[in-house]
Write a protein that holds these residues in place. Structure first.
Motif, PDB file in Angstrom:
ATOM      1  N   LYS A   9       0.851  -1.189   0.000  1.00  0.00           N
ATOM      2  CA  LYS A   9       0.000   0.000   0.000  1.00  0.00           C
ATOM      3  C   LYS A   9       0.888   1.240   0.000  1.00  0.00           C
ATOM      4  O   LYS A   9       1.461   1.609   1.009  1.00  0.00           O
ATOM      5  N   TRP A  10       1.008   1.853  -1.199  1.00  0.00           N
ATOM      6  CA  TRP A  10       1.852   3.032  -1.310  1.00  0.00           C
ATOM      7  C   TRP A  10       1.150   4.233  -0.686  1.00  0.00           C
ATOM      8  O   TRP A  10      -0.027   4.461  -0.886  1.00  0.00           O
ATOM      9  N   ARG A  11       1.907   5.026   0.058  1.00  0.00           N
ATOM     10  CA  ARG A  11       1.310   6.083   0.861  1.00  0.00           C
ATOM     11  C   ARG A  11       1.476   7.479   0.256  1.00  0.00           C
ATOM     12  O   ARG A  11       1.147   8.464   0.903  1.00  0.00           O
ATOM     13  N   PHE A  12       1.973   7.557  -0.958  1.00  0.00           N
ATOM     14  CA  PHE A  12       2.163   8.868  -1.570  1.00  0.00           C
ATOM     15  C   PHE A  12       1.254   8.996  -2.796  1.00  0.00           C
ATOM     16  O   PHE A  12       0.617   8.035  -3.211  1.00  0.00           O
ATOM     17  N   GLY A  13       1.231  10.192  -3.340  1.00  0.00           N
ATOM     18  CA  GLY A  13       0.479  10.404  -4.580  1.00  0.00           C
ATOM     19  C   GLY A  13      -0.808  11.191  -4.416  1.00  0.00           C
ATOM     20  O   GLY A  13      -1.459  11.530  -5.402  1.00  0.00           O
ATOM     21  N   ALA A  14      -1.201  11.498  -3.165  1.00  0.00           N
ATOM     22  CA  ALA A  14      -2.410  12.281  -2.971  1.00  0.00           C
ATOM     23  C   ALA A  14      -2.174  13.702  -3.466  1.00  0.00           C
ATOM     24  O   ALA A  14      -1.155  14.316  -3.172  1.00  0.00           O
ATOM     25  N   ALA A  15      -3.126  14.202  -4.236  1.00  0.00           N
ATOM     26  CA  ALA A  15      -2.975  15.534  -4.811  1.00  0.00           C
ATOM     27  C   ALA A  15      -3.150  16.616  -3.743  1.00  0.00           C
ATOM     28  O   ALA A  15      -3.915  16.440  -2.797  1.00  0.00           O
ATOM     29  N   ASN A  16      -2.441  17.695  -3.909  1.00  0.00           N
ATOM     30  CA  ASN A  16      -2.617  18.874  -3.063  1.00  0.00           C
ATOM     31  C   ASN A  16      -3.702  19.733  -3.706  1.00  0.00           C
ATOM     32  O   ASN A  16      -3.476  20.336  -4.762  1.00  0.00           O
ATOM     33  N   PRO A  17      -4.888  19.815  -3.121  1.00  0.00           N
ATOM     34  CA  PRO A  17      -5.989  20.555  -3.766  1.00  0.00           C
ATOM     35  C   PRO A  17      -5.657  22.011  -4.035  1.00  0.00           C
ATOM     36  O   PRO A  17      -6.036  22.558  -5.066  1.00  0.00           O
ATOM     37  N   ALA A  18      -4.941  22.650  -3.110  1.00  0.00           N
ATOM     38  CA  ALA A  18      -4.583  24.057  -3.308  1.00  0.00           C
ATOM     39  C   ALA A  18      -3.656  24.228  -4.501  1.00  0.00           C
ATOM     40  O   ALA A  18      -3.786  25.176  -5.285  1.00  0.00           O
ATOM     41  N   LEU A  19      -2.723  23.280  -4.656  1.00  0.00           N
ATOM     42  CA  LEU A  19      -1.796  23.348  -5.783  1.00  0.00           C
ATOM     43  C   LEU A  19      -2.526  23.111  -7.100  1.00  0.00           C
ATOM     44  O   LEU A  19      -2.280  23.788  -8.106  1.00  0.00           O
ATOM     45  N   GLU A  20      -3.448  22.146  -7.109  1.00  0.00           N
ATOM     46  CA  GLU A  20      -4.225  21.883  -8.318  1.00  0.00           C
ATOM     47  C   GLU A  20      -5.037  23.106  -8.724  1.00  0.00           C
ATOM     48  O   GLU A  20      -5.086  23.487  -9.892  1.00  0.00           O
ATOM     49  N   ALA A  21      -5.683  23.748  -7.745  1.00  0.00           N
ATOM     50  CA  ALA A  21      -6.494  24.926  -8.027  1.00  0.00           C
ATOM     51  C   ALA A  21      -5.627  26.074  -8.535  1.00  0.00           C
ATOM     52  O   ALA A  21      -5.985  26.777  -9.487  1.00  0.00           O
ATOM     53  N   ALA A  22      -4.469  26.264  -7.916  1.00  0.00           N
ATOM     54  CA  ALA A  22      -3.562  27.335  -8.333  1.00  0.00           C
ATOM     55  C   ALA A  22      -3.069  27.101  -9.751  1.00  0.00           C
ATOM     56  O   ALA A  22      -2.976  28.034 -10.557  1.00  0.00           O
ATOM     57  N   GLY A  23      -2.753  25.861 -10.074  1.00  0.00           N
ATOM     58  CA  GLY A  23      -2.275  25.525 -11.413  1.00  0.00           C
ATOM     59  C   GLY A  23      -3.314  25.795 -12.482  1.00  0.00           C
ATOM     60  O   GLY A  23      -3.012  26.289 -13.568  1.00  0.00           O
TER      61      GLY A  23
END
Length: 424
Positions: A9-23
């Motif tokens: 169970k890999w524990r990384f890869g969750a998106a940062n919502p603030a970063l997605e919105a800023a992009g």
């Protein structure tokens, strides 16, 4: 992948919502998406009216003295090392002397921090001001990087309006209504991106008085300093530093037509020393110590870039900009579905309003720009990215012949999509 019969169970890869919105809201992202809409089979040259990069055109090539200074600095072997967090001392001194010529007091090297362009300066200032509960006042329409950087560091932002029927002046009553005890700063951009206006001495004085009344600092984004070609001369906000503390942000990217060189500055234009007392400049230096460094040989070249660039270079550049601004304004006046509330007299942009009621099958400003790119190979920035739905930002920092051709294509597009007028 399995390990001993059990799936890892890999524990990384969750998106940062603030970063997605800023992009999604960045000008670069929006304009890049429009380039993806282009019809690659169209033999016509793309008319890039979506972002301000005049360096792509021969008529806006930078001064030979600036290029020579860069080459000399790079070949000297003196600028291959790290710089101090505040920047190379000679570069800081050159900026201080450069700004002091237009101020009623002297700026010192200690008031200057060198940054990797003005975008970096925006990042730093939003981070420095992001105390718990603080908020900052931003213009609408405005450059969206301020919002993105504020959001990423947890700084609340509130929008005040620029008034199109008053040459895009700041709605100062709106500023006062927005501010509260947690407001720390307001941002102005002069000459203005995206509106193309230049603020008068009188209006800047009123901005300073409002800031003093509210007890906040003014962040003056002057990356387009002296990019003024109308009736109003450029006046630095720092002239009013005795009324309210001013942080001036600038750089060489626009005036010298070298956005790729990534060299800017943050300067305390604050003769009363309020920013030092409140440790704002020290906080800026502390942030720079954990942030990206501007390229050292560009810093090393800066004194010669400023000292050796002939006055004729700036005059010629503004002559071309004045010509392209006039072309842009006159062409826009001839397009029925577009209204230009104010003739541009500064920066490299103009904001215009779309009349969707006169167009058939165009849903909003994004739809307009997407279809325009696909059908006419013209890229224009939709206003939604700058806080103004169903408006457009158009740059005229383009070769004059290509600008004329591009705006003729916009006119053809609008005619083709125009609603048929009923005949009684």
């Amino acid at each position: 992948m399995e390990n001993g019969g059990e799936a890892t169970k890999w524990r990384f890869g969750a998106a940062n919502p603030a970063l997605e919105a800023a992009g999604r809201q960045s000008i670069r992202s929006i304009v890049s998406g429009l380039f993806d809409s282009l019809d690659k089979s169209d033999p016509r040259p793309v008319a890039p009216l979506g972002h301000g990069d005049p360096s792509a055109f021969a008529c806006f090539r930078t001064a030979p003295a600036a290029e020579d200074a860069i080459a000399t600095a790079a070949l000297s072997g003196k600028h291959n090392c790290y710089s101090r967090a505040a920047g190379v001392e000679e570069a800081r001194s050159a900026v201080a002397a450069h700004l002091s010529r237009e101020l009623p007091y002297d700026v010192t090297a200690g008031d200057v921090v060198i940054t990797a362009g003005c975008n970096h300066a925006i990042e730093i200032m939003m981070a420095v001001l992001a105390a718990p509960g603080a908020n900052v006042l931003l213009p609408r329409p405005g450059y969206p990087l301020y919002e993105s950087r504020a959001a990423l560091c947890g700084l609340e932002f509130r929008h005040f309006d620029l008034l199109p029927d008053k040459a895009w002046e700041v709605d100062l009553d709106g500023v006062e209504a927005l501010a509260d005890e947690n407001t720390v700063a307001m941002v102005i951009v002069n000459p203005n991106n995206p509106c193309g206006c230049v603020y008068s001495y009188h209006h800047l004085a009123k901005i300073a008085e409002t800031a003093r009344k509210l007890g906040i600092l003014v962040i003056s984004d002057e990356v387009y300093d002296h990019c003024a070609f109308g009736s109003k001369p450029f006046v630095p906000m720092g002239v009013f530093g005795e009324i309210a503390p001013v942080v001036t942000m600038g750089g060489i990217s626009k005036r010298w037509m070298v956005p790729g060189w990534r060299l800017g500055w943050i300067v305390a234009t604050d003769p009363c020393g309020v920013l030092r007392e409140k440790k704002v400049i020290q906080s800026v230096i502390d942030y720079r110590a954990i942030s990206v460094d501007p390229v050292t040989f560009v810093q090393g070249a800066l004194p010669q870039i400023i000292a050796n660039t002939d006055k004729a270079f700036f005059e010629n550049a503004m002559d071309v900009m004045r010509k392209t601004a006039e072309i842009c304004y006159q062409k826009l006046m001839d397009i029925e579905c577009i209204t230009c509330p104010h003739k541009p007299d500064g920066s490299m942009f103009v904001m215009v309003k779309l009349d969707l009621s006169s167009l058939d099958g165009i849903h909003d400003d994004v739809d307009f720009c997407s279809k325009l790119a696909r059908e006419e190979s013209v890229v224009i920035c939709p206003g939604i990215g700058l806080g103004m739905k169903d408006w457009l930002r158009i740059t005229f920092a383009v070769d004059p012949s290509l600008l004329e051709d591009g705006l003729e294509r916009v006119k053809s597009f609008c005619k083709r999509h125009g609603k048929t007028k009923e005949v009684n």
